[in-house]
Design an enzyme around this catalytic site. Structure first.
Site, short mmCIF file in Angstrom:
data_model
loop_
_atom_site.label_atom_id
_atom_site.label_comp_id
_atom_site.label_asym_id
_atom_site.label_seq_id
_atom_site.Cartn_x
_atom_site.Cartn_y
_atom_site.Cartn_z
N ARG A 51 0.77 -0.99 -0.13
CA ARG A 51 -0.46 -0.40 -0.24
C ARG A 51 1.21 0.98 0.19
NH1 ARG A 51 -3.33 -3.76 -0.12
NH2 ARG A 51 -5.45 -3.41 0.77
N SER A 60 -10.65 -0.64 3.74
CA SER A 60 -10.03 -1.34 4.62
C SER A 60 -9.20 0.80 5.65
CB SER A 60 -9.01 -1.55 4.79
OG SER A 60 -8.96 -2.47 4.02
N GLU A 97 -4.87 3.48 6.64
CA GLU A 97 -4.59 3.68 5.65
C GLU A 97 -5.17 4.65 4.24
OE1 GLU A 97 -6.76 1.67 2.25
OE2 GLU A 97 -5.93 0.16 2.35
N1 EPU Z 1 -10.11 -11.18 10.41
C1 EPU Z 1 -10.44 -11.49 11.16
N2 EPU Z 1 -11.91 -10.62 11.97
C2 EPU Z 1 -12.24 -8.93 11.27
C3 EPU Z 1 -11.26 -9.01 9.80
C4 EPU Z 1 -10.26 -10.27 9.35
O1 EPU Z 1 -10.50 -12.09 12.35
O2 EPU Z 1 -12.43 -8.51 10.93
C5 EPU Z 1 -8.80 -12.34 9.82
C6 EPU Z 1 -9.49 -12.76 8.88
O3 EPU Z 1 -10.19 -14.22 9.23
C7 EPU Z 1 -7.89 -13.58 8.43
C8 EPU Z 1 -7.38 -12.17 8.34
O4 EPU Z 1 -8.06 -11.25 9.07
O5 EPU Z 1 -7.56 -14.22 8.83
C9 EPU Z 1 -7.17 -11.52 6.53
O6 EPU Z 1 -8.43 -10.74 6.87
P1 EPU Z 1 -9.24 -10.59 4.92
O7 EPU Z 1 -8.39 -11.87 4.11
O8 EPU Z 1 -10.56 -10.01 5.24
O9 EPU Z 1 -8.24 -9.54 4.71
P2 EPU Z 1 -7.20 -8.17 5.51
O10 EPU Z 1 -6.35 -8.45 6.08
O11 EPU Z 1 -8.39 -7.90 7.08
C10 EPU Z 1 -6.53 -6.96 3.07
C11 EPU Z 1 -6.90 -5.37 2.78
C12 EPU Z 1 -8.48 -5.10 1.83
C13 EPU Z 1 -8.22 -6.09 0.90
C14 EPU Z 1 -8.26 -8.00 1.40
C15 EPU Z 1 -8.21 -8.86 0.91
C16 EPU Z 1 -5.69 -3.84 3.73
C17 EPU Z 1 -5.52 -3.10 5.28
N3 EPU Z 1 -6.55 -3.94 3.57
O12 EPU Z 1 -7.69 -6.96 4.14
O13 EPU Z 1 -8.65 -4.66 0.98
O14 EPU Z 1 -9.39 -6.02 0.70
O15 EPU Z 1 -6.90 -7.82 1.34
O16 EPU Z 1 -7.06 -9.11 -0.10
O17 EPU Z 1 -4.25 -4.50 3.13
C18 EPU Z 1 -8.11 -2.13 1.26
O18 EPU Z 1 -7.64 -1.74 0.92
O19 EPU Z 1 -9.32 -0.73 0.98
C19 EPU Z 1 -9.00 -3.25 1.02
C20 EPU Z 1 -10.39 -3.53 1.75
#
Ligand code: EPU
Length: 339
Positions: free
Chosen positions: A164, A237, A333
């Site tokens: 990012r 995010s 972010e």
């Molecule tokens: N998780 C939780 N609780 C939650 C959310 C997530 O326990 O409420 C855990 C999930 O179970 C998983 C881990 O956290 O083990 C990662 O969750 P997820 O796959 O939903 O992805 P993220 O890391 O929370 C990132 C990006 C998103 C993108 C997703 C999918 C960032 C800041 N965010 O989220 O990007 O859609 O991966 O690749 O890197 C954005 O940038 O606006 C955005 C939505």
């Protein structure tokens, strides 16, 4: 080009915060942008360039000029039997571009389906999702130097992409305006990149294992987890996933064996901010007109009528909880703009 005074930015930020810009101008071409940069209005006022407004939080009215690109076009400028390079206008909607690539069977951006925003912002933020990021496919970025009005083309290497992150968010912040982005996409030899978490299982449901199926699978997962900005104001995010030293991670892992993590380097590990926030009890919680989304704790939502400070106050409370419980600092972010 029309200069609009006291323009409501309500429809230009996906958080749905109702603030005004003193002046608002949209331009259609590089020539118009160069002309604008020389104009008295821009010489005498501060200005800020927006894209789709999907990663922005306005705290109050903007007392300067808000600029928005309407530079359009998707043109093949290079190609071989196996790859094509597309030059895309900064003002194109990102997901329409992804849809175009999928319809042509060009591989490389399908994992980034459904991300709100416009093409011009993609190199700045190095947008990413489901195991892919813009940096994997961007080969050049055409810009205008804000001070001189001169064109400059950055190679991918010069963009210094990170998670990012890019040079446009750091040393060159506010110094260049993106006009076109060049993407290198695959015409042959495409392989699905579906190892990210839930994507593998979702993709397996589709009979044809093709580029269109990856897009459909990503859109299905996003639809379940992420709120539609037109229905519930949000900017995706709100925080970045924090990167911590391995020693810190090991300490956390011994107390929280289920803590999700992703290797970054030999020294650092990336944690899931959504998980940290959920563990602090914030998931689904409302504070006045703002809330933490019930399906993805990384997303803050405007339930209606919230202002920038309501959102910042919630963000501060969440950051304090995560700091206290885990000793980890969450960094927004979203780009926070004080008028
Ligand atoms: N998780 C939780 N609780 C939650 C959310 C997530 O326990 O409420 C855990 C999930 O179970 C998983 C881990 O956290 O083990 C990662 O969750 P997820 O796959 O939903 O992805 P993220 O890391 O929370 C990132 C990006 C998103 C993108 C997703 C999918 C960032 C800041 N965010 O989220 O990007 O859609 O991966 O690749 O890197 C954005 O940038 O606006 C955005 C939505």
């Amino acid at each position: 080009m029309k200069t609009i005074e006291n323009y409501s930015l309500l429809n230009n930020n996906t958080f749905g915060v109702d603030v005004n810009a003193r002046y608002f101008i949209e331009y259609d071409s590089v020539d118009e942008l160069q002309y604008l940069l020389r104009s008295d209005l821009l010489q005498e006022n501060k200005f800020f360039h927006i894209g789709g407004g999907s990663n922005l939080l306005f705290i109050n009215d903007y007392e300067g000029v808000i600029l928005h690109s309407k530079i359009k076009g998707i043109d093949a400028i290079e190609g071989t039997r196996s790859v094509v390079v597309l030059k895309v206008g900064a003002g194109e909607t990102w997901d329409s571009f992804v849809e175009y690539c999928v319809s042509k069977n060009y591989g490389g951006v399908e994992n980034l389906s459904g991300i709100p925003g416009e093409v011009g912002a993609t190199p700045v933020q190095n947008i990413g999702a489901y195991g892919a990021e813009a940096a994997n496919v961007i080969c050049a970025v055409e810009c205008i130097d804000v001070k001189t009005g001169m064109e400059k083309i950055f190679t991918a290497k010069e963009c210094e992409f990170g998670y990012r992150d890019s040079i446009f968010k750091r040393s060159l912040k506010g110094k260049y305006i993106v006009t076109y982005v060049h993407f290198k996409l695959q015409k042959t030899g495409w392989e699905p990149n579906v190892n990210y978490g839930s994507l593998k299982d979702e993709f397996a449901k589709y009979p044809e294992q093709n580029i269109a199926a990856v897009r459909s699978a990503v859109l299905a997962i996003r639809g379940r987890k992420l709120p539609e900005p037109k229905v519930l104001g949000n900017a995706g995010s709100f925080f970045m996933n924090p990167v911590v030293p391995v020693s810190k991670f090991n300490e956390l892992k011994s107390t929280y064996p289920d803590i999700p993590s992703y290797p970054v380097s030999e020294k650092n590990v990336k944690l899931a901010a959504g998980w940290l926030i959920e563990q602090c009890g914030w998931k689904g919680k409302s504070v006045g007109p703002v809330a933490v989304h019930g399906s993805q704790a990384l997303v803050l939502i405007n339930k209606g009528g919230a202002n920038g400070l309501d959102i910042i106050n919630l963000s501060d409370s969440i950051r304090a909880s995560v700091r206290e419980k885990f000793g980890v600092e969450l960094i927004p972010e979203v780009n926070i703009i004080f008028g």
